[in-house]
Design a protein around this motif. Structure first.
Motif, mmCIF file in Angstrom:
data_model
loop_
_atom_site.group_PDB
_atom_site.id
_atom_site.type_symbol
_atom_site.label_atom_id
_atom_site.label_comp_id
_atom_site.label_asym_id
_atom_site.label_seq_id
_atom_site.Cartn_x
_atom_site.Cartn_y
_atom_site.Cartn_z
ATOM 1 N N VAL A 187 0.941 -1.223 0.113
ATOM 2 C CA VAL A 187 -0.084 -0.011 -0.036
ATOM 3 C C VAL A 187 0.917 1.112 -0.054
ATOM 4 N N ASP A 188 1.992 1.243 0.617
ATOM 5 C CA ASP A 188 3.043 2.343 0.688
ATOM 6 C C ASP A 188 3.724 2.511 -0.326
ATOM 7 N N ASP A 189 4.211 1.459 -0.901
ATOM 8 C CA ASP A 189 4.943 1.910 -2.197
ATOM 9 C C ASP A 189 4.217 2.054 -3.447
ATOM 10 N N GLY A 190 2.868 1.821 -3.211
ATOM 11 C CA GLY A 190 1.969 1.950 -4.578
ATOM 12 C C GLY A 190 1.771 0.633 -5.413
ATOM 13 N N SER A 191 2.208 -0.501 -5.107
ATOM 14 C CA SER A 191 1.978 -1.727 -5.642
ATOM 15 C C SER A 191 1.047 -2.548 -5.238
ATOM 16 N N TYR A 192 0.045 -2.131 -4.240
ATOM 17 C CA TYR A 192 -0.877 -2.691 -3.791
ATOM 18 C C TYR A 192 -1.909 -3.069 -4.761
ATOM 19 N N GLY A 193 -2.476 -4.249 -4.823
ATOM 20 C CA GLY A 193 -3.835 -4.445 -5.883
ATOM 21 C C GLY A 193 -3.414 -4.750 -7.041
ATOM 22 N N TYR A 194 -2.047 -4.832 -7.528
ATOM 23 C CA TYR A 194 -1.683 -5.307 -8.731
ATOM 24 C C TYR A 194 -0.999 -6.782 -8.553
ATOM 25 N N LEU A 252 -11.294 -6.371 -7.224
ATOM 26 C CA LEU A 252 -11.659 -5.730 -6.029
ATOM 27 C C LEU A 252 -12.478 -6.731 -5.037
ATOM 28 N N ALA A 253 -13.226 -7.267 -5.813
ATOM 29 C CA ALA A 253 -14.006 -8.265 -4.897
ATOM 30 C C ALA A 253 -13.001 -9.468 -4.365
ATOM 31 N N ARG A 254 -11.943 -9.744 -5.025
ATOM 32 C CA ARG A 254 -10.836 -10.665 -4.496
ATOM 33 C C ARG A 254 -9.980 -9.961 -3.328
ATOM 34 N N LEU A 255 -9.749 -8.847 -3.521
ATOM 35 C CA LEU A 255 -9.006 -8.162 -2.347
ATOM 36 C C LEU A 255 -9.823 -7.945 -1.324
ATOM 37 N N ASP A 256 -11.147 -7.501 -1.344
ATOM 38 C CA ASP A 256 -12.055 -7.195 -0.276
ATOM 39 C C ASP A 256 -12.121 -8.554 0.571
ATOM 40 N N ALA A 257 -12.068 -9.734 -0.077
ATOM 41 C CA ALA A 257 -12.395 -11.079 0.610
ATOM 42 C C ALA A 257 -11.103 -11.577 1.036
ATOM 43 N N ARG A 258 -9.933 -11.383 0.357
ATOM 44 C CA ARG A 258 -8.606 -11.688 0.600
ATOM 45 C C ARG A 258 -7.717 -10.503 0.687
ATOM 46 N N PRO A 259 -7.479 -9.388 1.451
ATOM 47 C CA PRO A 259 -6.852 -8.380 1.251
ATOM 48 C C PRO A 259 -5.276 -8.462 1.237
ATOM 49 N N ILE A 260 -4.775 -9.659 1.636
ATOM 50 C CA ILE A 260 -3.247 -9.823 1.523
ATOM 51 C C ILE A 260 -2.953 -10.612 -0.036
ATOM 52 N N ALA A 261 -3.936 -10.861 -0.929
ATOM 53 C CA ALA A 261 -3.711 -11.446 -2.217
ATOM 54 C C ALA A 261 -2.559 -10.841 -2.881
ATOM 55 N N THR A 262 -1.671 -11.438 -3.500
ATOM 56 C CA THR A 262 -0.826 -10.928 -4.395
ATOM 57 C C THR A 262 -0.792 -11.202 -5.884
ATOM 58 N N MET A 263 -1.804 -12.013 -6.157
ATOM 59 C CA MET A 263 -2.166 -12.473 -7.477
ATOM 60 C C MET A 263 -3.663 -12.385 -7.967
#
Length: 151
Positions: free
Chosen positions: A105-112, A122-133
């Motif tokens: 989140v801090d370095d701007g790469s979160y969510g990618y 977004l649905a995947r991130l909401d369900a699993r906020p630590i998702a990296t893929m």
């Protein structure tokens, strides 16, 4: 995708009232400051819950350090303790994943996606906020893992 200091400060100042029911939507710009603040808050709350539960577990384990005269009671207590410690160990590992997500989140790469560079849904991130893929990259990874796994 590095976030400059000014953007980081803006992100920290961007928040929403906890009574507000903000939910990120696909119609918004992906990982805008409001979405980043939403996911940061979600990750921090998750981490705080885990740490609180761990503290409660340690206190409970210290209080229940009594010897049970009945061997069945002692075995049951030891089994419960082992299960609780395994659960806490898994959560300890989860904290490091949460910390890594907060760093993204801090370095701007979160969510990618770390594999494709594409946005993770977004649905995947909401369900699993630590998702990296992304879901597709994760499924491909799991299929490949299954093929090469020794059974």
């Amino acid at each position: 995708m590095s976030m400059d200091l000014e953007s980081k400060v803006d992100l920290e100042e961007t928040s929403f009232d906890s009574s507000e029911t903000y939910q990120p939507t696909e119609g918004e710009e992906f990982m805008n400051p409001r979405q980043l603040a939403y996911f940061r808050k979600k990750l921090v709350a998750w981490k705080d819950d885990i740490l609180r539960e761990s503290k409660e577990t340690l206190e409970a384990l210290q209080e229940e350090s009594q010897n049970h005269p009945d061997i069945a009671d002692r075995a049951s207590s030891e089994s419960d303790r082992a299960l609780e410690l395994r659960t806490r160990d898994r959560q300890r590992k989860l904290i490091s994943k949460i910390d890594a997500a907060l760093a993204r989140v801090d370095d701007g790469s979160y969510g990618y996606c770390e594999v494709t560079g594409e946005p993770i849904g977004l649905a995947r991130l909401d369900a699993r906020p630590i998702a990296t893929m992304s879901l597709e990259a994760q499924e491909k990874h799991e299929r490949r893992e299954k093929v090469y796994r020794d059974d």
